[in-house]
Design a protein around this motif. Structure first.
Motif, PDB file in Angstrom:
ATOM      1  N   GLU A 139     -93.074  97.401 -21.161  1.00  0.00           N
ATOM      2  CA  GLU A 139     -93.851  97.966 -22.270  1.00  0.00           C
ATOM      3  C   GLU A 139     -93.658  97.121 -23.528  1.00  0.00           C
ATOM      4  O   GLU A 139     -92.523  96.873 -23.960  1.00  0.00           O
ATOM      5  N   GLY A 141     -93.813  97.100 -27.363  1.00  0.00           N
ATOM      6  CA  GLY A 141     -93.725  98.152 -28.381  1.00  0.00           C
ATOM      7  C   GLY A 141     -92.594  99.101 -28.023  1.00  0.00           C
ATOM      8  O   GLY A 141     -92.736  99.971 -27.167  1.00  0.00           O
ATOM      9  N   ILE A 142     -91.423  98.876 -28.663  1.00  0.00           N
ATOM     10  CA  ILE A 142     -90.242  99.699 -28.349  1.00  0.00           C
ATOM     11  C   ILE A 142     -90.186 100.915 -29.279  1.00  0.00           C
ATOM     12  O   ILE A 142     -89.705 101.979 -28.895  1.00  0.00           O
ATOM     13  N   GLY A 143     -90.726 100.758 -30.498  1.00  0.00           N
ATOM     14  CA  GLY A 143     -90.770 101.896 -31.427  1.00  0.00           C
ATOM     15  C   GLY A 143     -89.812 101.733 -32.589  1.00  0.00           C
ATOM     16  O   GLY A 143     -88.762 102.382 -32.642  1.00  0.00           O
ATOM     17  N   THR A 144     -90.191 100.898 -33.568  1.00  0.00           N
ATOM     18  CA  THR A 144     -89.285 100.694 -34.698  1.00  0.00           C
ATOM     19  C   THR A 144     -89.350 101.860 -35.692  1.00  0.00           C
ATOM     20  O   THR A 144     -90.442 102.379 -35.966  1.00  0.00           O
ATOM     21  N   VAL A 150     -95.160  96.952 -39.775  1.00  0.00           N
ATOM     22  CA  VAL A 150     -96.428  97.490 -39.280  1.00  0.00           C
ATOM     23  C   VAL A 150     -96.215  98.184 -37.933  1.00  0.00           C
ATOM     24  O   VAL A 150     -95.358  97.766 -37.149  1.00  0.00           O
ATOM     25  N   SER A 151     -96.959  99.274 -37.711  1.00  0.00           N
ATOM     26  CA  SER A 151     -96.927  99.999 -36.439  1.00  0.00           C
ATOM     27  C   SER A 151     -95.573 100.669 -36.183  1.00  0.00           C
ATOM     28  O   SER A 151     -95.139 100.806 -35.047  1.00  0.00           O
ATOM     29  N   ASP A 179     -90.567  93.701 -28.293  1.00  0.00           N
ATOM     30  CA  ASP A 179     -90.973  94.083 -29.648  1.00  0.00           C
ATOM     31  C   ASP A 179     -90.777  92.908 -30.593  1.00  0.00           C
ATOM     32  O   ASP A 179     -89.952  92.024 -30.345  1.00  0.00           O
ATOM     33  N   ASP A 181     -89.690  93.433 -33.629  1.00  0.00           N
ATOM     34  CA  ASP A 181     -88.545  93.790 -34.482  1.00  0.00           C
ATOM     35  C   ASP A 181     -87.248  93.561 -33.706  1.00  0.00           C
ATOM     36  O   ASP A 181     -86.857  94.376 -32.866  1.00  0.00           O
ATOM     37  N   VAL A 196     -90.748  89.710 -28.592  1.00  0.00           N
ATOM     38  CA  VAL A 196     -92.074  89.143 -28.355  1.00  0.00           C
ATOM     39  C   VAL A 196     -92.946  89.398 -29.586  1.00  0.00           C
ATOM     40  O   VAL A 196     -92.786  90.424 -30.253  1.00  0.00           O
ATOM     41  N   ARG A 199     -98.987  88.251 -30.933  1.00  0.00           N
ATOM     42  CA  ARG A 199     -99.966  87.325 -31.512  1.00  0.00           C
ATOM     43  C   ARG A 199     -99.588  85.872 -31.245  1.00  0.00           C
ATOM     44  O   ARG A 199    -100.314  84.964 -31.618  1.00  0.00           O
ATOM     45  N   LEU A 224     -98.953  96.331 -31.592  1.00  0.00           N
ATOM     46  CA  LEU A 224     -99.614  96.271 -32.897  1.00  0.00           C
ATOM     47  C   LEU A 224    -100.921  97.057 -32.956  1.00  0.00           C
ATOM     48  O   LEU A 224    -101.320  97.539 -34.001  1.00  0.00           O
ATOM     49  N   HIS A 225    -101.630  97.145 -31.823  1.00  0.00           N
ATOM     50  CA  HIS A 225    -102.901  97.882 -31.765  1.00  0.00           C
ATOM     51  C   HIS A 225    -104.000  97.224 -32.598  1.00  0.00           C
ATOM     52  O   HIS A 225    -104.743  97.911 -33.326  1.00  0.00           O
TER      53      HIS A 225
HETATM   54  C1  LIG Z   1     -96.042 102.702 -31.682  1.00  0.00           C
HETATM   55  S1  LIG Z   1     -94.561 101.763 -31.666  1.00  0.00           S
HETATM   56  C2  LIG Z   1     -94.084 101.854 -29.969  1.00  0.00           C
HETATM   57  C3  LIG Z   1     -93.646 103.225 -29.513  1.00  0.00           C
HETATM   58  C4  LIG Z   1     -93.003 103.327 -28.141  1.00  0.00           C
HETATM   59  N1  LIG Z   1     -93.725 102.606 -27.125  1.00  0.00           N
HETATM   60  C5  LIG Z   1     -92.889 104.779 -27.698  1.00  0.00           C
HETATM   61  O1  LIG Z   1     -93.834 105.304 -27.078  1.00  0.00           O
HETATM   62  O2  LIG Z   1     -91.848 105.381 -27.950  1.00  0.00           O
HETATM   63  C6  LIG Z   1     -95.208 100.174 -31.892  1.00  0.00           C
HETATM   64  C7  LIG Z   1     -94.220  99.021 -31.875  1.00  0.00           C
HETATM   65  O3  LIG Z   1     -94.957  97.787 -31.859  1.00  0.00           O
HETATM   66  C8  LIG Z   1     -94.197  96.803 -32.529  1.00  0.00           C
HETATM   67  N2  LIG Z   1     -95.057  95.689 -32.938  1.00  0.00           N
HETATM   68  C9  LIG Z   1     -95.824  95.565 -34.050  1.00  0.00           C
HETATM   69  N3  LIG Z   1     -96.415  94.364 -34.091  1.00  0.00           N
HETATM   70  C10 LIG Z   1     -96.048  93.702 -32.957  1.00  0.00           C
HETATM   71  C11 LIG Z   1     -96.333  92.406 -32.420  1.00  0.00           C
HETATM   72  N4  LIG Z   1     -97.132  91.534 -33.065  1.00  0.00           N
HETATM   73  N5  LIG Z   1     -95.762  92.055 -31.254  1.00  0.00           N
HETATM   74  C12 LIG Z   1     -94.937  92.916 -30.599  1.00  0.00           C
HETATM   75  N6  LIG Z   1     -94.628  94.147 -31.061  1.00  0.00           N
HETATM   76  C13 LIG Z   1     -95.170  94.548 -32.223  1.00  0.00           C
HETATM   77  C14 LIG Z   1     -93.586  97.562 -33.699  1.00  0.00           C
HETATM   78  O4  LIG Z   1     -92.429  96.892 -34.170  1.00  0.00           O
HETATM   79  C15 LIG Z   1     -93.295  98.935 -33.076  1.00  0.00           C
HETATM   80  O5  LIG Z   1     -91.956  99.012 -32.630  1.00  0.00           O
END
Ligand SMILES: C[S@@+](CC[C@H](N)C(=O)[O-])C[C@H]1O[C@@H](n2cnc3c(N)ncnc32)[C@H](O)[C@@H]1O
Length: 290
Positions: A139, A141-144, A150-151, A179, A181, A196, A199, A224-225
């Motif tokens: 996955e 996006g670990i969830g900062t 951002v995000s 992630d 972060d 990672v 972008r 990032l979405h």
């Molecule tokens: C919505 S959170 C993830 C939540 C997690 N998957 C959960 O369900 O508990 C989004 C994560 O995307 C990371 N993120 C933002 N920009 C990113 C990028 N360019 N590359 C990788 N990760 C990114 C953020 O740091 C954040 O931790």
């Protein structure tokens, strides 16, 4: 100076808000940004720069919806959407979904009660002949919890919440998270995490070589979405998915759907895809056609 003034006076005709000098300077900045960053959409034509910029913005707004119409004309399936409940049609899928909802909620992920994605994952896991044999999940996006990034997930966000839910659901799986972060990377039982930036395709090198040794059954993009970052994750995922593996792109917003309908059309010759409405968002799924 005189050319700057005439540009400003042209701009105030094209952009009605550019009536006082501060607004005129802002309008000039917008014109420059359009030329620099959205050049793809600026007409290849003669005309005042403010007028060309205005047409560039119109083109940026209209291009993807029109491309989606074009895609649907050639492949009508690209416009078809399902609800999470329609997708989660099997009894096994529904049982999985109930368990996953509990695990997402217990670990503090927003994929359960908050976003309603559990029926989608419940059904995905039901489509593997034996869920216990799902061995590799990644996955992005670990969830900062760092609210300056951002995000982020808010100050109370729990990094790794969804990774732990998947680990507990899949008894034999190695779960990887990735992630941008670095401060939230961690390792624990059957979970490893990696840096990672989706972008920067080069930053996938380590995950790519791990995927070459052991292809991923599921790759999830919950980072990032933004559509370009999603495409980065998709480009990576196509190389490392197992033959019956699934790609999931989460949290698509409604206004971005035309871009994903175009992506479906591009993938169509080799992949089965679904666009699913779940809770407040949309998800794109893709699996290689056998
Ligand atoms: C919505 S959170 C993830 C939540 C997690 N998957 C959960 O369900 O508990 C989004 C994560 O995307 C990371 N993120 C933002 N920009 C990113 C990028 N360019 N590359 C990788 N990760 C990114 C953020 O740091 C954040 O931790």
């Amino acid at each position: 100076m005189s050319s700057a003034l005439s540009a400003i006076s042209r701009m105030s005709r094209v952009f009605p808000f550019a009536q006082d000098w501060k607004r005129q300077v802002k309008a000039q900045v917008i014109v420059e940004c359009v030329f620099q960053d959205l050049d793809l959409f600026v007409p290849n034509s003669r005309g005042a720069s403010a007028m060309l910029a205005e047409h560039g913005l119109i083109s940026a707004r209209r291009t993807f919806p029109l491309l989606a119409d074009l895609a649907a004309r050639i492949s009508p399936g690209t416009a078809v959407m399902q609800t999470a409940e329609e997708f989660c049609a099997s009894e096994r899928g529904r049982r999985n979904a109930e368990r996953l909802k509990r695990l997402f909620d217990e670990h503090g992920s927003d994929k359960g009660s908050m976003n309603g994605y559990h029926p989608v994952y419940g059904e995905l896991f039901a489509r593997f002949p034996d869920t216990a044999k799902v061995r590799h999940l990644l996955e992005i996006g670990i969830g900062t919890p760092n609210v300056t990034l951002v995000s982020h997930m808010g100050e109370d966000g729990k990094p790794g919440a969804s990774l732990r839910a998947f680990r507990d659901f899949l008894p034999d799986a190695q779960v990887r998270g990735a992630d941008i972060d670095r401060a939230i990377l961690f390792q624990e039982d059957r979970i490893t995490t990696h840096f990672v930036d989706q972008r920067d395709l080069g930053s996938f090198a380590e995950l790519r070589s791990l995927g070459a040794e052991a292809p991923y059954d599921i790759v999830i993009d919950d980072g990032l979405h933004a559509p370009d970052a999603n495409i980065g994750a998709i480009l990576f995922a196509l190389d490392v998915l197992a033959p019956n593996g699934w790609l999931v792109v989460e949290d698509l917003k409604e206004s971005a759907l035309p871009a994903f309908q175009v992506i479906r059309a591009v993938l169509e010759h080799a992949y089965d895809t679904n666009l699913i409405k779940a809770g407040s968002g949309y998800l794109l799924l893709a699996t290689r056609r056998n």
